[in-house]
Motif scaffolding. Structure first.
Motif, PDB file in Angstrom:
ATOM      1  N   ILE A 225       0.851  -1.189   0.000  1.00 48.84           N
ATOM      2  CA  ILE A 225       0.000   0.000   0.000  1.00 48.84           C
ATOM      3  C   ILE A 225       0.887   1.239   0.000  1.00 48.84           C
ATOM      4  O   ILE A 225       1.648   1.474   0.945  1.00 48.84           O
ATOM      5  N   ASP A 226       0.804   2.002  -1.053  1.00 46.95           N
ATOM      6  CA  ASP A 226       1.520   3.281  -1.088  1.00 46.95           C
ATOM      7  C   ASP A 226       0.562   4.377  -0.675  1.00 46.95           C
ATOM      8  O   ASP A 226      -0.388   4.696  -1.382  1.00 46.95           O
ATOM      9  N   ASP A 227       0.813   4.975   0.480  1.00 44.37           N
ATOM     10  CA  ASP A 227      -0.078   5.997   1.021  1.00 44.37           C
ATOM     11  C   ASP A 227       0.375   7.387   0.574  1.00 44.37           C
ATOM     12  O   ASP A 227       0.908   8.178   1.352  1.00 44.37           O
ATOM     13  N   ALA A 228       0.162   7.653  -0.720  1.00 43.28           N
ATOM     14  CA  ALA A 228       0.448   8.977  -1.297  1.00 43.28           C
ATOM     15  C   ALA A 228       1.862   9.459  -0.976  1.00 43.28           C
ATOM     16  O   ALA A 228       2.070  10.598  -0.541  1.00 43.28           O
ATOM     17  N   SER A 229       2.836   8.581  -1.192  1.00 46.22           N
ATOM     18  CA  SER A 229       4.230   8.940  -0.910  1.00 46.22           C
ATOM     19  C   SER A 229       4.715  10.029  -1.863  1.00 46.22           C
ATOM     20  O   SER A 229       4.290  10.101  -3.025  1.00 46.22           O
ATOM     21  N   SER A 230       5.623  10.858  -1.372  1.00 44.52           N
ATOM     22  CA  SER A 230       6.203  11.914  -2.205  1.00 44.52           C
ATOM     23  C   SER A 230       7.632  11.586  -2.626  1.00 44.52           C
ATOM     24  O   SER A 230       8.265  12.366  -3.349  1.00 44.52           O
TER      25      SER A 230
END
Length: 368
Positions: free
Chosen positions: A75-80
């Protein structure tokens, strides 16, 4: 006044005896169980936010576990940072990896529980195994060891999430001792039939347990607690068990500065204020008895009031506490963390007091 303080001190030692021998002894004297290895389908769930360096190292360890039927939900939680790019590369490389992309949501911005909920719903298996993006298992049999504890009745498994050892670091010993003590507490209460928390670095449960309590909905607005608040709500004597075999451990890098560790502790303690009343009470009683055990003898010994009995009680308390913590540390491979037990305990007591006071005046920062 001194006679009153003396009798209160005796009561405090008795309370500590009950905690260490009666409660913590449930884990300290527990014998490892030999469970039959199972082959149930498992979804390993990892939620990451700006963890590019860690996921690049640890996801391959998860993907090559010695287990016949498992998938990994990343799960990529809106990584920057480059986390999403790395996840996409792993998805192409490993056939058992599935990717869940979480975009920023105004209603749930920065809320890990929202991201985890999407990952849990995306999982195709009924049994879920959780770890954090900065964690890695100690063995290729991690999945097998954790899932071997599932039965028709036991559908929530509490595991041990340890921290790496850093040579010549006293702070590292403090952090690992606190982690050990926390594990002794939640393992012991689970053995008593009153589970109250677990750690997201290493825990498992059947998907139906998540939906039985409507997921995280009752505490969605609380940024932390995707692990301990869920367990506090969903776990019972009948559905929860523990796993502490060495091959089931996960490890992660500990904080290396006191400030970072203090900030982490602020989040943990703030979350505990939302536990069930009994769990809050027993944790508060344990901490209060620890604090008074340190403070009351200072007054009594300063006036030499019944000093022989006071010193004897101090020695007795450290004897049984050291034995219980020593046996527990042996089970969790943390023996070196208890060599400085009295000093580390005192540091932890006053650090926790500092955390309580600090949290009264400002809110800790959570998942970003």
């Amino acid at each position: 006044m001194l006679p009153l303080l003396f009798y209160v001190f005796i009561g405090i030692v008795f309370i500590q005896f009950l905690y260490y021998i009666v409660v913590f002894g449930k884990f300290a004297f527990a014998k490892p169980k030999k469970n039959n290895l199972k082959r149930i389908p498992v979804s390993v769930i990892v939620c990451a936010k700006n963890e590019a360096e860690n996921v690049a190292k640890f996801i391959p360890i998860l993907a090559t576990q010695n287990y016949p039927d498992f998938e990994i939900i990343l799960i990529d939680d809106a990584s920057s940072d480059a986390t999403l790019d790395i996840f996409e590369a792993f998805e192409k490389e490993y056939s058992n990896i599935r990717l869940v992309k979480v975009a920023n949501n105004e209603a749930f911005w920065g809320n890990k529980k929202f991201a985890l909920t999407l990952g849990i719903k995306a999982a195709s298996k009924e049994y879920l195994l959780f770890t954090d993006a900065d964690c890695y298992p100690t063995s290729e049999n991690w999945i097998a060891e954790m899932t071997s504890n599932f039965t028709l009745q036991k559908t929530i498994i509490l595991g041990y999430g340890a921290y790496e050892k850093i040579p010549n670091s006293f702070l590292n010993k403090i952090i690992r001792f606190e982690t050990l003590l926390t594990a002794v507490q939640y393992f012991s209460w689970a053995k008593m039939g009153m589970p109250y928390m677990g750690v997201g670095r290493n825990m498992a449960y059947k998907k139906e347990e998540f939906f039985n309590v409507n997921g995280f909905i009752d505490h969605m607005k609380i940024r932390s607690g995707d692990d301990d608040l869920f367990v506090n709500q969903a776990s019972t004597k009948k559905n929860t068990t523990i796993c502490f075999s060495p091959e089931s451990f996960t490890y992660s890098k500990p904080k290396t500065s006191f400030t970072d560790w203090f900030t982490q502790k602020r989040r943990h303690i703030a979350t505990a204020t939302f536990y069930k009343p009994f769990d809050r009470m027993q944790l508060a009683l344990f901490y209060s008895s620890q604090l008074l055990f340190v403070l009351l003898p200072i007054v009594l010994l300063a006036f030499q009031f019944q000093w022989i009995i006071v010193l004897s009680l101090i020695g007795f308390r450290y004897l049984f506490a050291w034995i219980i913590m020593g046996l527990s540390a042996g089970k969790l491979k943390e023996k070196d963390a208890i060599y400085w037990f009295p000093i580390i305990e005192i540091i932890l007591i006053f650090t926790q007091l500092n955390v309580f006071i600090t949290n009264i005046f400002s809110k800790p920062v959570h998942w970003k």
